[in-house]
Design a protein around this motif. Structure first.
Motif, PDB file in Angstrom:
ATOM      1  N   TRP A 122      39.894-100.309  -4.745  1.00 23.87           N
ATOM      2  CA  TRP A 122      39.015-100.754  -3.667  1.00 23.87           C
ATOM      3  C   TRP A 122      39.402-102.149  -3.177  1.00 23.87           C
TER       4      TRP A 122
ATOM      5  N   ASP B  42      42.045-101.764  -0.696  1.00 26.10           N
ATOM      6  CA  ASP B  42      41.751-100.730   0.316  1.00 26.10           C
ATOM      7  C   ASP B  42      42.438 -99.398   0.000  1.00 26.10           C
TER       8      ASP B  42
ATOM      9  N   ASN C   2      45.227 -98.777  -1.142  1.00 24.81           N
ATOM     10  CA  ASN C   2      46.642 -98.744  -0.786  1.00 24.81           C
ATOM     11  C   ASN C   2      47.459 -99.096  -2.030  1.00 24.81           C
TER      12      ASN C   2
END
Length: 545
Positions: free
Chosen positions: A222, A225, A227
């Motif tokens: 988180w 994001d 990624n």
């Protein structure tokens, strides 16, 4: 959300926040310990016979045993050691996760079912089926106890680091005291609860560990994001090694010796699981061989998911905390996972303190459960193999056998406390890898030969166990793990003439070779009828307990 911008003030903040929230942390810890003790006492009341004490009455389902096996296997090494190794060495730290996971295939394909069918409580039962009872049971008992003590060392070292981090203890005496406390708790668990208590504690702890790792993985992703490439890129940047942090060769591959060390480690990890006594006795707690096989399938699924999450934990710690702060708390990186928990919850906040306390309490429950399983494996091997069948020549009653097991638990506890206090600054994943090497050198060749080679003799079994055991322990004693390096157990002296940190490359083939050589040179004629009987029993389950 970028996670890069934070300075060394985090360390001061963390120190003050931990002090401020210490009562909360200690009370959460106490709740975990009290809950596991309550389970143990409850199970202790159900433990009536030797079958209950050693094998939990063979009443556990495949799923329950799969949970308990994964609980037994996901030790402090997995949670603390691997997260630390990945945070400090990137790709090379992750190799531990791969090795620990792939090892299960060997256990599933070669050992789980035949072992469940051919033994009663211990590895010694399988070996003694077609060999001379007393020498083989003595060897199996000695080997089980040595492997368990190596493995216990790692858990004790992990516990010392963890509790010291939480309570802010920096003195050596304080850390030794913590190791002693863990030892006392584990003795209580095993003497009261036996296999039933240990199994229930392991199941609870496996659920908690997976839940804790899931929560932290989610929070790490988180922050970036979700990624993953952003997470890995930041970790590489913060590590100080750049792109090479994500490539092989940071820990293994710098020199020819470290390349050999890596091969040695890989062999030990992959072959060691199938020879670990506390994993082997788990197969006896289910009613049938089919359930033993199913429980290994469950364990592979659970453990696989967990080891995937160690990537997020290790690289997350590297990206969000950085290697310098991780090493400041513990040079071997064992505190990386708890430090990450505190960072994710918010350093200096109640949320950070609660997450740190919960994750640390889960890690502590992990250590206690694994330690209880190991102690149970070694004390039952002593009581069942050495005391009942060698010293008392099969004339001991169940009551006497269980009393011997409880006394053995106390003795093993005392030895592991003493050794754990000495090993408190070594990386726990590395220590566990040594236990795997000893198990793969001494136990695995004998188990495989016993189950699958009809010319195997008592002499072969003894040569294999004692040869594998002696060579692996001696090579560790004269390796950089014990002396000669700043990170060794005794850094001020140097008697390390064996260059590799893991002895598996030499000692595992030696264990197999000695088993073959001892059998070929033996004057004893192998009992073909006994082997045929064992073969039918191990493959079909006819006459299994």
């Amino acid at each position: 959300m970028s996670a890069v911008h934070h300075s060394h003030s985090v360390v001061q903040l963390a120190a003050s926040s931990t002090t401020e929230h210490r009562p909360l942390i200690i009370s959460l810890f106490a709740v975990f310990v009290a809950a596991t003790l309550a389970i143990t006492v409850w199970a202790g009341r159900q433990t009536k016979s030797a079958s209950d004490f050693y094998a939990g009455g063979r009443q556990f389902t495949a799923f329950q045993n799969g949970l308990a096996v994964s609980g037994d296997y996901m030790s402090a090494a997995s949670f603390l050691g691997i997260a630390g190794a990945i945070a400090l060495f990137g790709y090379d730290g992750f190799l531990y996760s791969i090795g620990f996971l792939v090892a299960w295939l060997v256990a599933l394909l070669l050992v789980a079912e035949p072992l469940r069918n051919s033994g009663r409580y211990t590895m010694g039962d399988v070996l003694a089926y077609r060999m001379r009872q007393r020498p083989v049971r003595t060897a199996a008992g000695v080997s089980t106890i040595v492997v368990s003590i190596f493995y216990l060392l790692a858990q004790m070292a992990g516990a010392g680091v963890l509790v010291a981090l939480l309570l802010g203890i920096t003195s050596d005496a304080g850390k030794v005291l913590i190791v002693a406390l863990v030892g006392v708790l584990m003795i209580v668990y095993v003497t009261i609860g036996g296999m039933k208590g240990t199994t229930w504690v392991q199941m609870v702890k496996a659920v908690l560990l997976i839940a804790g790792a899931l929560l932290m993985t989610f929070m790490v992703l988180w922050k970036f994001d979700f990624n993953v490439s952003d997470l890995l890129g930041t970790a590489a940047e913060k590590s100080g090694h750049g792109a090479s942090f994500l490539e092989p060769g940071l820990k293994y591959g710098v020199t020819d010796v470290s390349k050999l060390d890596f091969i040695s480690l890989g062999i030990a990890l992959v072959l060691g699981t199938a020879g670990l006594p506390h994993i082997l006795i788990r197969f006896y707690t289910v009613p049938t061989a089919k359930a033993a096989r199913k429980s290994v399938n469950w364990a592979i699924g659970i453990i696989g998911a967990f080891y995937l999450m160690t990537i997020a934990l290790g690289f997350g710690a590297a990206a969000l905390i950085g290697p310098d702060e991780i090493k400041a708390k513990n040079p071997a990186g064992n505190a990386a996972a708890p430090q990450l928990a505190e960072y994710l919850g918010g350093v200096g906040t109640t949320g950070g303190a609660v997450l740190l306390a919960v994750i640390s309490a889960v890690a502590f429950a992990t250590i206690l459960a694994v330690v209880a399983g190991l102690t149970l494996a070694s004390s039952s091997s002593f009581a069942h193999d050495i005391y009942a069948n060698v010293i008392r020549k099969g004339k001991a009653t169940e009551k006497e056998e269980m009393r011997a097991a409880r006394w053995a638990t106390v003795a093993i506890g005392v030895v592991s406390i003493a050794l754990g206090a000495m090993a408190r600054d070594l990386n726990v994943a590395g220590l566990v890898a040594l236990a795997f090497a000893v198990a793969a050198s001494a136990n695995l060749p004998t188990i495989l030969y016993s189950l699958f080679w009809k010319r195997f003799t008592t002499q072969g079994a003894l040569w294999s166990i004692y040869g594998g055991l002696a060579s692996s322990v001696l090579l560790v004693l004269f390796s950089p793990v014990v002396s000669g390096k700043a990170s060794s157990m005794f850094p001020d002296v140097d008697f390390a003439w064996f260059p590799l940190e893991n002895p598996g490359l030499i000692s595992i083939p030696l264990g197999f070779l000695l088993g073959w050589l001892g059998s070929v040179l033996s004057k004893e004629e192998p009992d073909a009828a006994k082997y045929a009987e064992l073969e039918v029993k191990s493959l079909t389950g006819t006459g299994a307990h």
